[in-house]
Design an enzyme around this catalytic site. Structure first.
Site, PDB file in Angstrom:
ATOM      1  N   GLU A 241     -73.025 -60.456 -50.107  1.00 42.36           N
ATOM      2  CA  GLU A 241     -71.500 -60.250 -48.687  1.00 42.36           C
ATOM      3  C   GLU A 241     -72.777 -61.086 -47.266  1.00 42.36           C
ATOM      4  O   GLU A 241     -73.635 -60.676 -47.143  1.00 42.36           O
ATOM      5  CB  GLU A 241     -71.712 -58.755 -48.481  1.00 42.36           C
ATOM      6  CG  GLU A 241     -71.003 -58.420 -47.468  1.00 42.36           C
ATOM      7  CD  GLU A 241     -71.033 -56.900 -47.434  1.00 42.36           C
ATOM      8  OE1 GLU A 241     -70.943 -56.032 -48.109  1.00 42.36           O
ATOM      9  OE2 GLU A 241     -71.140 -56.403 -45.931  1.00 42.36           O
ATOM     10  N   GLU A 246     -69.578 -58.316 -36.793  1.00 41.58           N
ATOM     11  CA  GLU A 246     -68.821 -56.714 -37.675  1.00 41.58           C
ATOM     12  C   GLU A 246     -68.930 -56.340 -36.174  1.00 41.58           C
ATOM     13  O   GLU A 246     -69.864 -56.871 -35.097  1.00 41.58           O
ATOM     14  CB  GLU A 246     -69.683 -56.739 -38.731  1.00 41.58           C
ATOM     15  CG  GLU A 246     -69.631 -56.422 -39.755  1.00 41.58           C
ATOM     16  CD  GLU A 246     -70.245 -55.190 -41.319  1.00 41.58           C
ATOM     17  OE1 GLU A 246     -69.517 -53.864 -40.869  1.00 41.58           O
ATOM     18  OE2 GLU A 246     -71.297 -55.518 -41.121  1.00 41.58           O
TER      19      GLU A 246
END
Length: 363
Positions: A241, A246
């Protein structure tokens, strides 16, 4: 005697005439002066000839491989496009009445362009991009994941992802909106969007840039990230990932970049954070330089590094990043991280706006 006088007159003329011609040339040179004014408007600059005096032609060199050549149109105003930030040397050259190289005057000024034009697509090295310039979302690039996922998409998130109802394209921007359905703060109390490029656009290595403006408020959790395209075969985190960006609304003005692998995932992922005070008000570029040996995450410029991931000895546990990965763009609500300090229901609706997604070859 008459012959002598004639010879003297000829000699006098031969001496005086060149001197007069020389004076004429010098006088001509002093009768005009080169100057120009300019007005910088983002990535366009307006140039106006401000020269004075008597001259024949003007010639512009704008310092960006664009020039005019010799022209008799002295009053023409030039609007020149500079797509990339930097300093440019601009020169105006005047040609005097003698129309010779020795009878010219120039003035050079340095102009500064503060930022790249976000709408400019540099074709050099570009592999793929979605500029979101069409009226609808391009289904050749994206599809929607729908529902609440397993255990709230693995993070106890509370939103229900719709099949496109919370996504639209407006004025060249992709708008992903989280909305409140009710005040219960349980799974399904919110709707949102999760767009993926799995099976459509997948990449291994390159320079990746996503320009976006982020939502605000306690409880939102927008992300720009990638998962390995072998997710269906090996599962997570073995697929790898890559969290390019974020953001959790209860921690304003701080963006995060993280990688998750079998060697370190979830709360033990390998990442860093960076202060970005204007991330909710302005668009910023969230970038990744992904090579065979390292990943460098940055904001706006590769010089502005957020995080570097480069394990010295690579294996399947710490480097599942030698295989294709696909994009995910989403706005989650609540969850283990996004909802760690609760959810403020007064903030909704909240949107992440995406200007473009671009993938370049590495230099």
């Amino acid at each position: 005697m008459n012959k002598l006088l004639l010879i003297l007159k000829v000699l006098a003329i031969s001496i005086i005439l060149p001197a007069c011609l020389s004076c004429s040339k010098e006088d001509n040179k002093e009768t005009y002066y080169a100057d120009f004014s300019y007005d910088v408007q983002d990535n366009q600059v307006i140039f106006t000839n401000a020269s004075t005096g008597d001259y024949l032609y003007v010639e512009w060199d704008f310092g960006n491989d664009e020039s005019t050549g010799k022209s008799a149109d002295k009053s023409k105003v030039h609007t020149i496009y500079f797509p990339l930030k930097g300093e440019y040397e601009v020169t105006l050259k005047l040609w005097g009445n003698l129309n010779t190289e020795s009878d010219t005057k120039t003035v050079t000024k340095t102009i500064s362009i503060d930022a790249d034009d976000p709408d400019y697509v540099n074709p050099e090295g570009l592999i793929w991009s979605d500029e979101f310039n069409s009226a609808t979302i391009n289904t050749a690039n994206w599809k929607f994941e729908v529902g609440t996922g397993d255990n709230g998409w693995g993070n106890n998130e509370l939103q229900y992802y719709t099949n496109g109802d919370n996504a639209k394209v407006v004025d060249g921007k992709l708008i992903l909106t989280a909305k409140k359905v009710n005040d219960d703060k349980v799974q399904g109390s919110y709707t949102s969007t999760r767009m993926i490029s799995w099976g459509k656009k997948e990449f291994t290595y390159g320079r990746i840039e996503v320009r976006a403006k982020l939502p605000s408020g306690t409880g939102v959790w927008p992300a720009i990230w990638m998962l390995g395209a072998n997710l269906g075969q090996v599962g997570w985190p073995a697929c790898g990932e890559i969290d390019i960006m974020e953001y959790v609304g209860y921690q304003p003005d701080v963006v995060h970049a993280t990688v998750h692998t079998p060697a370190g995932y979830a709360g033990d992922g390998n990442g860093s954070s960076k202060s970005l005070p204007t991330c909710e008000e302005e668009f910023h570029i969230y970038g990744l330089l992904w090579t065979e040996t390292s990943m460098t995450f940055y904001v706006d410029s590769p010089d502005n590094v957020v995080h570097v991931y480069a394990p010295a000895e690579k294996n399947d546990a710490n480097w599942p990043f030698n295989k294709p990965h696909f994009f995910i763009l989403n706005v989650a609500v609540g969850g283990n991280w996004g909802g760690a300090q609760g959810i403020d229901n007064a903030i909704f609706p909240q949107s992440m706006e995406v200007d473009y997604v671009r993938v370049y070859e590495l230099n």
